[in-house]
Design a protein around this motif. Structure first.
Motif, PDB file in Angstrom:
ATOM      1  N   LEU A 208     -13.493  29.510 -17.757  1.00 47.25           N
ATOM      2  CA  LEU A 208     -12.691  28.896 -18.813  1.00 47.25           C
ATOM      3  C   LEU A 208     -12.844  29.673 -20.120  1.00 47.25           C
ATOM      4  CD1 LEU A 208     -10.879  26.376 -19.358  1.00 47.25           C
ATOM      5  CD2 LEU A 208     -12.937  25.250 -20.220  1.00 47.25           C
ATOM      6  N   GLU A 209     -14.058  30.088 -20.420  1.00 45.76           N
ATOM      7  CA  GLU A 209     -14.301  30.858 -21.639  1.00 45.76           C
ATOM      8  C   GLU A 209     -13.622  32.227 -21.582  1.00 45.76           C
ATOM      9  OE1 GLU A 209     -18.572  29.223 -23.294  1.00 45.76           O
ATOM     10  OE2 GLU A 209     -18.612  30.779 -21.750  1.00 45.76           O
ATOM     11  N   ARG A 223      -9.919  19.909 -29.264  1.00 48.03           N
ATOM     12  CA  ARG A 223      -9.539  18.926 -28.254  1.00 48.03           C
ATOM     13  C   ARG A 223      -8.024  18.763 -28.195  1.00 48.03           C
ATOM     14  NH1 ARG A 223     -14.121  15.764 -26.982  1.00 48.03           N
ATOM     15  NH2 ARG A 223     -15.906  16.295 -28.287  1.00 48.03           N
ATOM     16  N   PRO A 224      -7.526  18.349 -27.040  1.00 50.20           N
ATOM     17  CA  PRO A 224      -6.079  18.141 -26.913  1.00 50.20           C
ATOM     18  C   PRO A 224      -5.508  17.212 -27.975  1.00 50.20           C
ATOM     19  CG  PRO A 224      -7.114  18.107 -24.763  1.00 50.20           C
ATOM     20  CD  PRO A 224      -8.227  18.162 -25.779  1.00 50.20           C
ATOM     21  N   GLY A 225      -6.314  16.263 -28.466  1.00 53.20           N
ATOM     22  CA  GLY A 225      -5.832  15.342 -29.485  1.00 53.20           C
ATOM     23  C   GLY A 225      -5.453  16.039 -30.773  1.00 53.20           C
ATOM     24  N   SER A 226      -6.041  17.224 -30.994  1.00 54.03           N
ATOM     25  CA  SER A 226      -5.729  17.976 -32.208  1.00 54.03           C
ATOM     26  C   SER A 226      -4.573  18.941 -31.979  1.00 54.03           C
ATOM     27  CB  SER A 226      -6.969  18.765 -32.660  1.00 54.03           C
ATOM     28  OG  SER A 226      -7.300  19.748 -31.695  1.00 54.03           O
ATOM     29  N   GLY A 227      -3.977  18.897 -30.801  1.00 51.18           N
ATOM     30  CA  GLY A 227      -2.822  19.740 -30.514  1.00 51.18           C
ATOM     31  C   GLY A 227      -3.153  21.013 -29.756  1.00 51.18           C
ATOM     32  N   ALA A 228      -4.442  21.282 -29.514  1.00 50.78           N
ATOM     33  CA  ALA A 228      -4.835  22.508 -28.820  1.00 50.78           C
ATOM     34  C   ALA A 228      -4.901  22.242 -27.320  1.00 50.78           C
ATOM     35  CB  ALA A 228      -6.183  22.990 -29.328  1.00 50.78           C
ATOM     36  N   THR A 254     -10.749  27.820 -11.524  1.00 50.50           N
ATOM     37  CA  THR A 254     -11.516  27.242 -12.624  1.00 50.50           C
ATOM     38  C   THR A 254     -11.612  25.730 -12.497  1.00 50.50           C
ATOM     39  OG1 THR A 254     -10.793  29.040 -14.095  1.00 50.50           O
ATOM     40  CG2 THR A 254     -11.674  27.056 -15.140  1.00 50.50           C
ATOM     41  N   VAL A 255     -10.486  25.097 -12.230  1.00 53.78           N
ATOM     42  CA  VAL A 255     -10.447  23.636 -12.093  1.00 53.78           C
ATOM     43  C   VAL A 255     -11.325  23.175 -10.939  1.00 53.78           C
ATOM     44  CG1 VAL A 255      -8.954  21.706 -11.421  1.00 53.78           C
ATOM     45  CG2 VAL A 255      -8.199  23.322 -13.184  1.00 53.78           C
ATOM     46  N   ARG A 256     -11.259  23.874  -9.815  1.00 57.76           N
ATOM     47  CA  ARG A 256     -12.060  23.483  -8.652  1.00 57.76           C
ATOM     48  C   ARG A 256     -13.552  23.656  -8.906  1.00 57.76           C
ATOM     49  NH1 ARG A 256      -9.753  27.256  -4.486  1.00 57.76           N
ATOM     50  NH2 ARG A 256     -11.408  26.425  -3.150  1.00 57.76           N
ATOM     51  N   CYS A 257     -13.929  24.693  -9.631  1.00 60.67           N
ATOM     52  CA  CYS A 257     -15.350  24.889  -9.977  1.00 60.67           C
ATOM     53  C   CYS A 257     -15.864  23.763 -10.867  1.00 60.67           C
ATOM     54  CB  CYS A 257     -15.550  26.228 -10.696  1.00 60.67           C
ATOM     55  SG  CYS A 257     -15.415  27.684  -9.647  1.00 60.67           S
ATOM     56  N   THR A 327      -8.623  18.639 -16.782  1.00 65.62           N
ATOM     57  CA  THR A 327     -10.004  19.080 -16.572  1.00 65.62           C
ATOM     58  C   THR A 327     -10.674  19.420 -17.893  1.00 65.62           C
ATOM     59  OG1 THR A 327      -9.448  19.977 -14.391  1.00 65.62           O
ATOM     60  CG2 THR A 327     -11.464  20.788 -15.420  1.00 65.62           C
ATOM     61  N   PHE A 328      -9.936  20.086 -18.762  1.00 66.47           N
ATOM     62  CA  PHE A 328     -10.460  20.448 -20.077  1.00 66.47           C
ATOM     63  C   PHE A 328     -10.815  19.199 -20.880  1.00 66.47           C
ATOM     64  CE2 PHE A 328      -9.442  21.442 -24.600  1.00 66.47           C
ATOM     65  CZ  PHE A 328     -10.496  22.295 -24.843  1.00 66.47           C
ATOM     66  N   CYS A 329      -9.965  18.184 -20.842  1.00 68.82           N
ATOM     67  CA  CYS A 329     -10.224  16.931 -21.562  1.00 68.82           C
ATOM     68  C   CYS A 329     -11.513  16.279 -21.074  1.00 68.82           C
ATOM     69  CB  CYS A 329      -9.066  15.959 -21.380  1.00 68.82           C
ATOM     70  SG  CYS A 329      -7.561  16.404 -22.246  1.00 68.82           S
TER      71      CYS A 329
END
Length: 335
Positions: A208-209, A223-228, A254-257, A327-329
């Motif tokens: 992810l990085e 965070r997604p809440g800030s629009g990113a 990435t998601v599966r890991c 997944t990021f959230c």
């Protein structure tokens, strides 16, 4: 009574000396003297310092290895702190790495334990892997690049060694919680059981990085809440240069890991195969794009390939980013 007391005294004196010296088989690993290390680093000259971490300071040095007349460049880590825990980590790293050779593991060529100093000496010597290893601290900071940009995994002080041969059985062992905040497997945090899949989770954070060119701690503040959200979080240098099929494959790995339980995650062998597939998809897409932009066919083209930065950017209109955003959230919620 006097003889008994003398015998007991000798026993504990011998035992204490043995523990202090920590006899180590020379055939497994070179034991350097402190004088050799001091000469190699010019008395730990700060101008030779190439890195620092919580574990200690790393110096670039030149030292004779295996009886060679010429000195060779090595990385010398001077471990800080004198706690019993640091001593255990030092010995664990030496005992582990002296038995491992792999193109993507930093190779130990020797160590020094003298006058309270604990020092490890590294080189890059690829060969084979004999044991399954649980690293327990996989993160970008511990992935080093050599002069050919070949990655080398380092810092094995927290590692655990599994059985002599890899098998389909999942290695699981109880362990004191350790690792780096943001990279630690949440299942490990809950149960205290570290497994091979714990490293898979940490590697997912690394992937992810790599995709975003930002540390997980920085990403956790976006965070997604800030629009990113994705695709906006993708590294601007990569955005438009990664082929859609390659990007989908990379995000899927990435998601599966980063699944919450080890049973849902792939093995590292599967991750390797999937990453190689992603690379093939990228190379194939680039080849097709180059041919189109050169206005030639694959059978007749003799023109040199275009550099990636000269080609038109890829577009991602038909890609769904919902899974990686979800997944990021979840990931940043625990940081």
């Amino acid at each position: 009574m006097g003889l008994t007391a003398q015998s007991v005294s000798r026993f504990f004196s011998f035992r204490k000396k043995k523990q202090k010296d920590w006899a180590f088989p020379e055939e497994l690993c070179r034991r350097f003297t402190l004088a050799e290390i001091s000469a190699a680093t010019q008395c730990f000259d700060q101008t030779l310092c190439i890195g620092k971490s919580a574990f200690g300071t790393v110096y670039k040095g030149r030292i004779k290895v295996d009886g060679d007349e010429d000195r060779k460049d090595v990385a010398i880590q001077r471990i800080s702190g004198g706690s019993e825990r640091r001593m255990r980590e030092f010995r664990a790293e030496v005992q582990l790495l002296c038995q491992l050779r792999h193109p993507n593991l930093i190779s130990l060529i020797g160590f020094c334990q003298e006058n309270g100093e604990r020092i490890t000496v590294y080189d890059y010597m690829p060969n084979g892997v004999k044991h399954a290893v649980i690293h327990r601290d996989v993160k970008c900071f511990n992935v080093l690049l050599d002069q050919n940009l070949v990655p080398k995994l380092s810092s094995f002080g927290l590692s655990k060694m599994g059985p002599p041969a890899l098998s389909n059985a999942l290695i699981k062992m109880n362990s004191n919680l350790t690792g780096t905040f943001g990279y630690v497997d949440p299942e490990y945090l809950d149960s205290g059981n570290v497994t091979e899949k714990s490293d898979v989770y940490s590697f997912g954070v690394v992937l992810l990085e790599v995709l975003c060119a930002k540390s997980i701690l920085i990403l956790s503040n976006e965070r997604p809440g800030s629009g990113a959200i994705f695709p906006d979080l993708i590294d601007p240098f990569l955005k438009g240069k990664v082929a859609p099929d390659c990007l989908k494959k990379f995000m899927n790995i990435t998601v599966r890991c980063l699944r919450r339980t080890g049973a849902e995650r792939p093995t590292m062998g599967e991750v390797q195969v999937e990453l190689e597939c992603a690379l093939e998809l990228q190379e194939s897409a680039d080849a097709v794009k180059q041919l189109k932009e050169l206005g030639t066919s694959a059978s007749t083209s003799l023109a040199p390939p275009l550099p990636a930065y000269d080609m038109e950017d890829y577009t991602y209109e038909n890609i769904s980013f919902s899974e990686i955003n979800e997944t990021f959230c979840i990931l940043v919620r625990f940081i």
